[in-house]
Design a protein around this motif. Structure first.
Motif: not given
Length: 229
Positions: A30-43
């Motif tokens: 249930s967590t996301c990361v945005r970098i420069g406004g873009l969603l980042a792939p997560l591991t």
């Protein structure tokens, strides 16, 4: 690293069923990361740690935001923190990061897969030094675009050399180009890179390992242990 990234006790690593068309997910636990406004792939997502791959952001500077309850009714995000973004930012991975600037790099002997490093480095694993003349593989991040160039979150299935010029140093020795056999994406794992090289004739001991990819060099924090037979 931080706090309240996910519910207390969360330690969620990516598994095969999380992949989306073969790519890493951009939402995990249930967590996301945005970098420069873009969603980042997560591991990996934990309460205090997230492992993410930088998406195709503009170079210069990018804000980083962690979003809890991502896409849900009670979604909330952190205040953005800003980081420098560059085409390359090479750094070797370490078996152990001591924080002292003298860390054994993650290296294996290329043909046998033997772990290279000081004996008894990690309990339960067997290590030995590298030897002059051997071909070794050392793992890293931040080598930048490759040919072919996978999208962030996507792994390559075969060799994909970096597009940038590579210079490798072992101690004070700049390795001859013929001894640097490959530098590029590591097949099968998104965001992971590797360099394969032949160890030149050097004295026994711990030798600092540094790499320059394009305009930027790695920190001088990693070493490779080399000993004669």
């Amino acid at each position: 690293f931080g706090r309240q990234f996910a519910q207390a006790g969360t330690a969620r690593a990516v598994v095969a069923s999380d992949l989306v068309d073969g790519r890493l997910p951009t939402k995990l636990a249930s967590t996301c990361v945005r970098i420069g406004g873009l969603l980042a792939p997560l591991t990996f997502v934990g309460e205090t740690q997230i492992n993410a791959q930088v998406p195709n952001v503009n170079l210069g500077s990018a804000g980083v935001t962690v979003v809890a309850n991502c896409g849900e009714a009670e979604e909330f995000g952190s205040s953005p923190l800003f980081t420098i973004t560059r085409l390359t930012a090479p750094e070797f991975l370490y078996w152990v990061n001591r924080g002292s600037g003298n860390n054994p790099v993650v290296a294996v002997e290329a043909s046998s897969g033997a772990f290279l490093g000081p004996a008894h480095l990690i309990p339960g694993l067997s290590f030995r030094p590298g030897r002059s003349g051997e071909v070794v593989t050392v793992y890293a991040v931040g080598f930048g675009p490759t040919t072919p160039n996978p999208q962030p979150g996507e792994a390559v299935g075969s060799a994909a050399p970096t597009r940038e010029n590579v210079v490798l140093f072992l101690g004070e020795n700049r390795l001859a180009a013929g001894n640097v056999l490959y530098a590029g994406a590591s097949p099968g794992i998104a965001g992971l890179y590797q360099v394969n090289f032949r160890i030149p004739n050097v004295p026994d001991g711990e030798h600092k390992l540094r790499i320059q990819v394009g305009s930027y060099g790695s920190p001088a924090d990693g070493y490779l242990l080399v000993q004669s037979r």
